[in-house]
Scaffold this active site. Structure first.
Site, PDB file in Angstrom:
ATOM      1  CE1 TYR A  98      -4.280  -1.404   0.160  1.00 13.26           C
ATOM      2  CE2 TYR A  98      -3.184  -3.084   1.240  1.00 13.26           C
ATOM      3  CZ  TYR A  98      -4.604  -2.634   0.674  1.00 13.26           C
ATOM      4  OH  TYR A  98      -5.368  -3.480   0.471  1.00 13.26           O
ATOM      5  CD  GLU A 140      -6.140  -6.230   1.696  1.00 14.32           C
ATOM      6  OE1 GLU A 140      -4.944  -6.035   2.098  1.00 14.32           O
ATOM      7  OE2 GLU A 140      -6.949  -5.674   0.961  1.00 14.32           O
TER       8      GLU A 140
END
Length: 398
Positions: A98, A140
């Site tokens: 990310y 996640e």
């Protein structure tokens, strides 16, 4: 929740950013792959990159998330986030990626919007990004824990036990773990990712629904061949059709996906078209074993009866459920399909029980049409669930 200082900035700039988000996404992917070419080779779907669908999905998800933060600050778009998180976990995405996405995405925003990106605008959209990213990272992380693996550790080698030609362009594979341990149960409707090494050395990944019974000793996937010539969209399915045989080993993820049957005894509508029948089959297997009296309407549409994957299996499963009914539509009807209707599926003609929950899977035009018919008949939007094979292009419009 978006901060007080960022909310008016995002609200004011959302039309500008939204109008340019497709261009921003294109620049972002160009920058990302120039920096990390292995991501295009081994992680991102080259077919979806070539046809632009991944860019549309990224643009839609960011714009939709920002719009919901502004218009509905008291809520979080959990359905959208869950769908993305399941897909990311099936690919082995890790939290550090990310930061890489943030680096190249914001460079792309500055490149496309130029001087319009003031410090205040940059700070507000930075907040949007990290609100979305941190929510996905948390989801996640939980999915990895539930699957029994470390972050990103979704992959396992599995052996092909059996190969079966279902139609002229679909083949099913039975899979078992190579270490002899049980494959493990999955939730009816879930999918796995399959990583396939291609002749150019790339390891491309595709998702396939688990089409067998959730508690069978083997997992089953059914692969429809995409014939796209030089287009990379069909490179994995073609490779599996042409080369995968019993005894071969595939690299397969743990099961993921949020299109799963709810608990309870309420009536169900399972509507599919083409290869979209696959998650519905696992649901029917589950119902036959665990909840055979639950009311179920089963709808399937296809080009011809011969193109209908697992046609006889689906019919047998429905016949084994006393409160289930099967409705079939074929664009080209044949005498081999008694009781089927000609043309496209028409759920508007069906008698829907009160409180029905609908599950849709198939080509996007089919799902749009069925969903529209169901909403027109008064079914609440929250009672209609769907699965998309590939990037979810509804994220920005639903």
């Amino acid at each position: 929740m978006l901060s007080e200082q960022s909310t008016p900035v995002v609200r004011a700039t959302l039309p500008v950013v939204g109008a340019a988000i497709g261009e921003i996404a294109g620049v972002f992917y160009t920058r990302l792959f120039e920096d990390r070419p292995e991501l295009l080779r081994d992680l991102f779907n080259r077919g979806n990159q070539a046809n632009g669908e991944q860019q549309k999905a990224l643009a839609g998800s960011i714009a939709a998330f920002a719009g919901l933060l502004v218009e509905h600050p008291e809520s979080r778009p959990d359905a959208m986030l869950a769908r993305i998180a399941h897909k990311h976990a099936s690919l082995g995405i890790t939290s550090d990626q990310y930061k890489l996405v943030h680096q190249h995405l914001f460079a792309a925003i500055v490149e496309v919007l130029g001087d319009a990106v003031t410090p205040a605008v940059a700070a507000a959209w930075d907040e949007v990004y990290w609100l979305m990213a941190n929510a996905l990272i948390a989801l996640e992380t939980r999915l990895y824990q539930e699957s029994g693996g470390a972050e990103g550790g979704t992959w396992r080698p599995m052996e092909i036990v059996e190969r079966r030609e279902e139609t002229s362009d679909t083949v099913s594979f039975l899979l078992r773990r190579t270490d002899g341990t049980p494959t493990g149960a999955f939730r009816p409707g879930q999918y796995v990712s399959v990583q396939v090494q291609l002749p150019d050395g790339a390891r491309q990944i595709r998702q396939y629904s688990l089409s067998g019974a959730p508690r069978d000793p083997y997992w089953r996937i059914t692969v429809k061949r995409v014939r796209a010539g030089a287009d990379p969209a069909g490179e994995v399915s073609s490779r599996l059709h042409e080369h995968a045989r019993p005894g071969d080993t595939l690299t397969v993820s743990a099961p993921f996906g949020d299109l799963v049957l709810p608990a309870g005894d309420g009536p169900l509508l399972l509507a599919s078209a083409g290869i979209g029948v696959t998650p519905m089959l696992s649901m029917l297997h589950h119902l036959a074993a665990q909840d055979p009296t639950r009311p179920v309407l089963v709808v399937h549409a296809d080009r011809t009866p011969a193109d209908h994957p697992h046609r006889e299996e689906q019919r047998r499963l429905v016949e084994a459920l006393p409160n289930a009914r099967l409705h079939l539509w074929y664009e080209e009807l044949a005498t081999s399909a008694p009781g089927a209707s000609a043309g496209r599926a028409d759920v508007g003609a069906l008698e829907l029980p009160d409180g029905v929950t609908a599950y849709l899977c198939g080509p996007l035009p089919f799902m749009r049409a069925v969903r529209g018919d169901l909403l027109y008949r008064g079914l609440p939007a929250h009672s209609v669930h769907y699965e998309v094979f590939g990037p979810d292009l509804w994220l920005g419009t639903e």
